[in-house]
Design an enzyme around this catalytic site. Structure first.
Site, PDB file in Angstrom:
ATOM      1  N   ARG A   4      44.564  66.764  27.600  1.00 40.65           N
ATOM      2  CA  ARG A   4      44.729  64.958  27.281  1.00 40.65           C
ATOM      3  C   ARG A   4      46.191  64.477  27.146  1.00 40.65           C
ATOM      4  O   ARG A   4      46.252  63.904  27.518  1.00 40.65           O
ATOM      5  CB  ARG A   4      44.550  64.831  25.837  1.00 40.65           C
TER       6      ARG A   4
ATOM      7  N   TYR B 186      37.053  40.298  39.079  1.00 39.73           N
ATOM      8  CA  TYR B 186      35.942  41.250  39.552  1.00 39.73           C
ATOM      9  C   TYR B 186      35.223  40.450  37.862  1.00 39.73           C
ATOM     10  O   TYR B 186      35.927  40.693  37.038  1.00 39.73           O
ATOM     11  CB  TYR B 186      35.991  42.814  39.249  1.00 39.73           C
TER      12      TYR B 186
ATOM     13  N   ASP C  15      45.223  42.960  40.142  1.00 42.99           N
ATOM     14  CA  ASP C  15      44.905  44.431  39.718  1.00 42.99           C
ATOM     15  C   ASP C  15      44.885  44.178  41.900  1.00 42.99           C
ATOM     16  O   ASP C  15      44.561  43.071  42.184  1.00 42.99           O
ATOM     17  CB  ASP C  15      43.653  43.672  39.903  1.00 42.99           C
TER      18      ASP C  15
ATOM     19  N   LYS D 232      37.952  52.408  44.574  1.00 44.95           N
ATOM     20  CA  LYS D 232      37.506  52.078  45.929  1.00 44.95           C
ATOM     21  C   LYS D 232      38.042  52.807  47.044  1.00 44.95           C
ATOM     22  O   LYS D 232      37.599  53.777  47.034  1.00 44.95           O
ATOM     23  CB  LYS D 232      37.663  50.738  46.087  1.00 44.95           C
TER      24      LYS D 232
HETATM   25  C1  LIG Z   1      38.896  44.780  41.716  1.00 38.77           C
HETATM   26  C2  LIG Z   1      38.197  45.612  40.857  1.00 38.77           C
HETATM   27  N1  LIG Z   1      39.062  46.500  39.893  1.00 38.77           N
HETATM   28  C3  LIG Z   1      38.529  46.905  39.262  1.00 38.77           C
HETATM   29  C4  LIG Z   1      36.798  47.056  39.032  1.00 38.77           C
HETATM   30  C5  LIG Z   1      36.880  48.310  37.915  1.00 38.77           C
HETATM   31  O1  LIG Z   1      36.565  49.884  38.777  1.00 38.77           O
HETATM   32  P1  LIG Z   1      35.929  51.070  38.287  1.00 38.77           P
HETATM   33  O2  LIG Z   1      34.444  50.649  38.644  1.00 38.77           O
HETATM   34  O3  LIG Z   1      36.481  52.245  38.719  1.00 38.77           O
HETATM   35  O4  LIG Z   1      35.858  51.008  36.557  1.00 38.77           O
HETATM   36  C6  LIG Z   1      36.998  47.349  40.435  1.00 38.77           C
HETATM   37  C7  LIG Z   1      35.055  48.126  40.488  1.00 38.77           C
HETATM   38  O5  LIG Z   1      34.615  47.089  41.066  1.00 38.77           O
HETATM   39  C8  LIG Z   1      36.873  45.906  41.516  1.00 38.77           C
HETATM   40  O6  LIG Z   1      36.294  45.883  41.594  1.00 38.77           O
END
Ligand SMILES: Cc1ncc(COP(=O)(O)O)c(C=O)c1O
Length: 346
Positions: free
Chosen positions: A41, A92, A163, A188
């Protein structure tokens, strides 16, 4: 080294006779005592390789997490009880839902803003503990004026998080603009093949890194070594993938703008997500079932093109147009992508 070179070379083992060129997948729940890691961990050499590579690209130090939302929740946990978080109303929807959940449980307060209204964002930052920026936003594709907002929010004393999932570090490096923390859904573009779930946090401050690593150690949001390896494997071609997908996206955005069925094309001018808005919601719905090449699937950033009408999700804000279809443009031949869209629209 320049970014395209870093994507290929960062996070490799030292060049010694018989050393592998790529880091191995280290499957280990424990380590021989007396070293720096001790337990699965607390660290893993495959994570370290991935973290070196993402950190080098963003210009900071990285911690990987098992998903983007695990990374997001670790960052939001920095906010003290009752602290104010300013965030885009069109971030998101998973991030918005996390904030709503924390607010409903009395953990923190939130102010949601239109990130295209720079003055309003700056005004909202006044007594914020944390300013969460996502630019471009998913799926509205709004861009924030990071160069103006970041210094202003900093002066107000807030932690600034960006982000950077949509832009990738190849198109935008928020730490260089003064942000404290970058968050990624590495699921992504960084991984890039729609086959792995992964998240990342990147910071430039060592003390903050220590705090965040402490949270990961204690609360246990740890990535699988195989997933970390797959993400690094995908990252090696990030530059080629983004270049090709972005070329395709620009072309498709321009062509979609000529279609009478499309009332608006949202495209920030960079990246590989395009969001045409269909005046007739029924066309947006039907498109999901009529394409043969584009896959009707959520998520984005893979080599293969995918699409979906975002309002099919109940959590999606009502201010996202019902006819908006999010296209995650892949690296296929753009003519095949266009032909398939046209036959589906018609
Ligand atoms: C801009 C953005 N941030 C965060 C996330 C969350 O990521 P995860 O699905 O890997 O938890 C997403 C998922 O679609 C996203 O599009």
């Amino acid at each position: 080294m320049r970014p395209a070179t870093l994507t290929v070379h960062a996070g490799r083992p030292a060049r010694e006779p018989d050393a592998p060129l790529n880091p191995p997948i280290t499957m280990a729940a424990t380590y021989v005592a007396g070293g720096d890691v001790e337990y699965g961990r607390y660290g893993n050499p495959t994570w370290t390789a991935l973290e070196e590579a993402i950190g080098a690209l963003e210009g900071g130090r990285c911690l990987c997490f098992p998903s983007g939302l695990a990374a997001a929740s670790t960052v939001l946990d920095l906010v003290a009880q009752d602290g104010l978080v300013v965030a885009p109303r069109h971030a998101y929807n998973g991030t918005i839902s996390q904030l709503a959940d924390l607010e409903s449980r009395g953990r923190l307060r939130t102010t949601l803003v239109d990130i295209t209204d720079t003055d309003a964002v700056i005004a909202a930052c006044d007594d914020a503990a944390l300013v969460w920026l996502e630019s471009p936003t998913n799926p509205a594709l709004e861009s924030a004026d990071l160069a103006r907002i970041i210094p202003a929010a900093k002066e107000a004393g807030a932690h600034i998080v960006v982000d950077n999932t949509f832009a990738t570090p190849l198109l935008q490096q928020p730490l260089s603009l003064g942000a404290d923390i970058v968050v990624h859904s590495a699921t992504k573009y960084l991984a890039g093949h729609s086959d792995v779930q992964m998240g990342a946090i990147v910071v430039s401050d060592d003390e903050l890194l220590g705090v965040l690593k402490g949270r990961r150690d204690l609360y246990g949001a740890v990535a699988g070594p195989f997933e970390a390896w797959l993400t690094l494997r995908g990252l090696r071609t990030l530059s080629l993938r983004v270049e090709r997908a972005q070329d395709n996206a620009r072309e498709l955005a321009a062509r979609l703008g000529t279609r009478p069925e499309v009332s608006e094309v949202r495209y920030p001018g960079f990246g590989a997500i395009v969001a045409p808005v269909f005046a007739d919601e029924a066309i947006a719905d039907a498109l999901q079932h009529r394409t043969k090449l584009w896959a009707y699937a959520t998520s984005l950033g893979g080599v293969e093109s995918t699409l979906e009408r975002r309002r099919r999700w109940r959590a999606e804000p009502a201010t996202i147009p019902p006819g908006l279809v999010r296209l995650s443009v892949g690296v296929e031949d753009v003519e095949d992508l266009w032909d398939d869209l046209v036959q589906a629209i018609e």
